[in-house]
Design a protein around this motif. Structure first.
Motif, mmCIF file in Angstrom:
data_model
loop_
_atom_site.group_PDB
_atom_site.id
_atom_site.type_symbol
_atom_site.label_atom_id
_atom_site.label_comp_id
_atom_site.label_asym_id
_atom_site.label_seq_id
_atom_site.Cartn_x
_atom_site.Cartn_y
_atom_site.Cartn_z
ATOM 1 N N TRP A 28 0.834 -1.201 0.000
ATOM 2 C CA TRP A 28 0.000 0.000 0.000
ATOM 3 C C TRP A 28 0.873 1.257 0.000
ATOM 4 C CZ3 TRP A 28 -4.818 1.802 -0.433
ATOM 5 C CH2 TRP A 28 -5.104 3.065 0.095
ATOM 6 N N PRO A 29 0.537 2.273 -0.855
ATOM 7 C CA PRO A 29 -0.510 2.262 -1.867
ATOM 8 C C PRO A 29 0.013 2.035 -3.277
ATOM 9 C CG PRO A 29 0.136 4.507 -1.455
ATOM 10 C CD PRO A 29 1.042 3.635 -0.610
ATOM 11 N N GLY A 30 1.289 1.734 -3.408
ATOM 12 C CA GLY A 30 1.876 1.669 -4.744
ATOM 13 C C GLY A 30 1.437 0.482 -5.573
ATOM 14 N N LYS A 31 1.056 -0.620 -4.910
ATOM 15 C CA LYS A 31 0.633 -1.826 -5.619
ATOM 16 C C LYS A 31 -0.777 -2.188 -5.163
ATOM 17 C CE LYS A 31 5.377 -3.667 -5.807
ATOM 18 N NZ LYS A 31 6.248 -4.824 -5.429
ATOM 19 N N LEU A 32 -1.758 -1.503 -5.721
ATOM 20 C CA LEU A 32 -3.128 -1.658 -5.228
ATOM 21 C C LEU A 32 -3.676 -3.075 -5.390
ATOM 22 C CD1 LEU A 32 -4.847 1.690 -6.222
ATOM 23 C CD2 LEU A 32 -4.341 0.858 -3.929
ATOM 24 N N PRO A 33 -3.545 -3.715 -6.549
ATOM 25 C CA PRO A 33 -4.102 -5.070 -6.659
ATOM 26 C C PRO A 33 -3.491 -6.032 -5.644
ATOM 27 C CG PRO A 33 -3.616 -4.190 -8.838
ATOM 28 C CD PRO A 33 -3.006 -3.245 -7.850
ATOM 29 N N GLU A 34 -2.173 -5.909 -5.442
ATOM 30 C CA GLU A 34 -1.519 -6.793 -4.476
ATOM 31 C C GLU A 34 -1.981 -6.490 -3.051
ATOM 32 O OE1 GLU A 34 1.255 -6.484 -8.016
ATOM 33 O OE2 GLU A 34 -0.067 -5.141 -6.881
ATOM 34 N N TYR A 63 -16.453 7.895 8.521
ATOM 35 C CA TYR A 63 -16.176 9.011 7.608
ATOM 36 C C TYR A 63 -15.872 8.492 6.207
ATOM 37 C CZ TYR A 63 -14.059 13.205 5.645
ATOM 38 O OH TYR A 63 -13.768 14.284 4.837
ATOM 39 N N GLN A 64 -15.077 7.438 6.122
ATOM 40 C CA GLN A 64 -14.777 6.858 4.820
ATOM 41 C C GLN A 64 -16.022 6.233 4.193
ATOM 42 O OE1 GLN A 64 -11.941 8.428 4.045
ATOM 43 N NE2 GLN A 64 -11.222 6.554 3.057
ATOM 44 N N SER A 65 -16.886 5.665 5.022
ATOM 45 C CA SER A 65 -18.150 5.123 4.514
ATOM 46 C C SER A 65 -19.010 6.234 3.921
ATOM 47 C CB SER A 65 -18.900 4.415 5.641
ATOM 48 O OG SER A 65 -20.134 3.905 5.183
ATOM 49 N N LEU A 66 -19.008 7.390 4.576
ATOM 50 C CA LEU A 66 -19.736 8.540 4.036
ATOM 51 C C LEU A 66 -19.200 8.918 2.661
ATOM 52 C CD1 LEU A 66 -20.567 11.766 6.068
ATOM 53 C CD2 LEU A 66 -19.742 11.901 3.738
ATOM 54 N N ARG A 67 -17.878 8.991 2.547
ATOM 55 C CA ARG A 67 -17.262 9.349 1.264
ATOM 56 C C ARG A 67 -17.588 8.323 0.176
ATOM 57 N NH1 ARG A 67 -11.261 9.697 1.383
ATOM 58 N NH2 ARG A 67 -11.588 10.715 -0.640
ATOM 59 N N ALA A 68 -17.485 7.052 0.518
ATOM 60 C CA ALA A 68 -17.761 6.008 -0.471
ATOM 61 C C ALA A 68 -19.235 6.010 -0.864
ATOM 62 C CB ALA A 68 -17.355 4.648 0.082
ATOM 63 N N SER A 69 -20.120 6.249 0.094
ATOM 64 C CA SER A 69 -21.556 6.306 -0.211
ATOM 65 C C SER A 69 -21.851 7.464 -1.156
ATOM 66 C CB SER A 69 -22.362 6.453 1.083
ATOM 67 O OG SER A 69 -22.236 5.304 1.899
ATOM 68 N N ALA A 127 -8.172 0.254 0.125
ATOM 69 C CA ALA A 127 -7.611 -0.201 -1.148
ATOM 70 C C ALA A 127 -8.699 -0.312 -2.211
ATOM 71 C CB ALA A 127 -6.903 -1.538 -0.954
ATOM 72 N N LEU A 128 -9.871 -0.809 -1.829
ATOM 73 C CA LEU A 128 -10.986 -0.885 -2.775
ATOM 74 C C LEU A 128 -11.451 0.511 -3.169
ATOM 75 C CD1 LEU A 128 -12.979 -3.816 -1.124
ATOM 76 C CD2 LEU A 128 -11.793 -3.878 -3.338
ATOM 77 N N PHE A 129 -11.494 1.426 -2.203
ATOM 78 C CA PHE A 129 -11.874 2.811 -2.494
ATOM 79 C C PHE A 129 -10.922 3.406 -3.533
ATOM 80 C CE2 PHE A 129 -12.120 7.323 -2.023
ATOM 81 C CZ PHE A 129 -13.393 7.619 -1.536
ATOM 82 N N ALA A 130 -9.634 3.162 -3.357
ATOM 83 C CA ALA A 130 -8.644 3.699 -4.299
ATOM 84 C C ALA A 130 -8.816 3.126 -5.699
ATOM 85 C CB ALA A 130 -7.234 3.418 -3.784
#
Length: 212
Positions: A19-25, A90-96, A53-56
């Motif tokens: 994280w965060p350079g290799k997102l799939p990994e 807070y992150q849930s708010l952003r993703a929603s 990671a999923l958000f990214a």
């Protein structure tokens, strides 16, 4: 050592390395950690970082699922409830909001204000949700939220941004008189703020549209 009790923690640590350079990994490692770790603070961190990671990767639905798990499933872990739950909400708010799910975003905001009214993210959460409501074409509802924001957090460093959005809600309604009044009040209240050039321009444009 495929049955090692350390395997879940090893996946979590390698996920941090990716994280965060290799997102799939990092997604793969954080997901593996969530499947192997027992209920613990480490499991909460793994779920939170899987959400990040999923958000990214713009996998917002999966991100919401993991953030909500952190907020709902670790109430018996004080270290999680004390810090990570507020961030997860807070992150849930952003993703929603990214999913255009205003109901989900509203639910996350309400939980933040109930559980962490004096937390580091509460004022930002109201501002973020209020901006989304305004962008959704509900200026009156947005102003109600910003009034709540001003009453709860009068000394917030985000007040200039909130007051600017209030002025823009009047623009949405083509209510130039109130827009002009709001922009002028902003100039008096925050004369040296970095947003001043935007406000000066917006005030000039509102006067132009009002025929002044």
């Amino acid at each position: 050592y495929t049955n090692s009790p350390l395997l879940g923690k090893a996946y979590l640590d390698r996920g941090w390395c990716d994280w965060p350079g290799k997102l799939p990994e990092s997604v793969a490692d954080f997901r593996a950690a969530t499947q192997m770790l027992p209920p613990s603070t480490d499991l909460a961190v793994a779920r939170f970082k899987l959400g990040d990671a999923l958000f990214a990767q713009k996998g917002f639905a999966g991100a919401v699922t993991n953030y909500q798990s952190v907020a709902d499933d670790f109430t018996n872990f004080p270290a999680v409830a004390g810090t990570l739950v507020e961030q997860a909400l807070y992150q849930s708010l952003r993703a929603s909001e990214a999913l255009n799910d205003l109901a989900g975003a509203s639910g996350a905001l309400n939980r933040i204000l109930k559980l962490y009214p004096e937390g580091d993210l509460a004022d930002n959460a109201i501002l973020l949700y209020g901006e989304e409501v305004a962008d959704a074409g509900r200026p009156v509802a947005a102003r109600g939220l910003f009034k709540q924001f001003e009453e709860r957090y009068p000394n917030s460093e985000l007040q200039p941004q909130a007051q600017l959005v209030i002025a823009r809600t009047y623009e949405q309604e083509q209510n130039w008189t109130n827009a002009i009044r709001q922009y002028a009040a902003w100039q008096s209240r925050f004369p040296t703020n970095d947003l001043r050039p935007q406000v000066d321009y917006a005030l000039a444009l509102a006067n132009y549209r009002a025929g002044n």
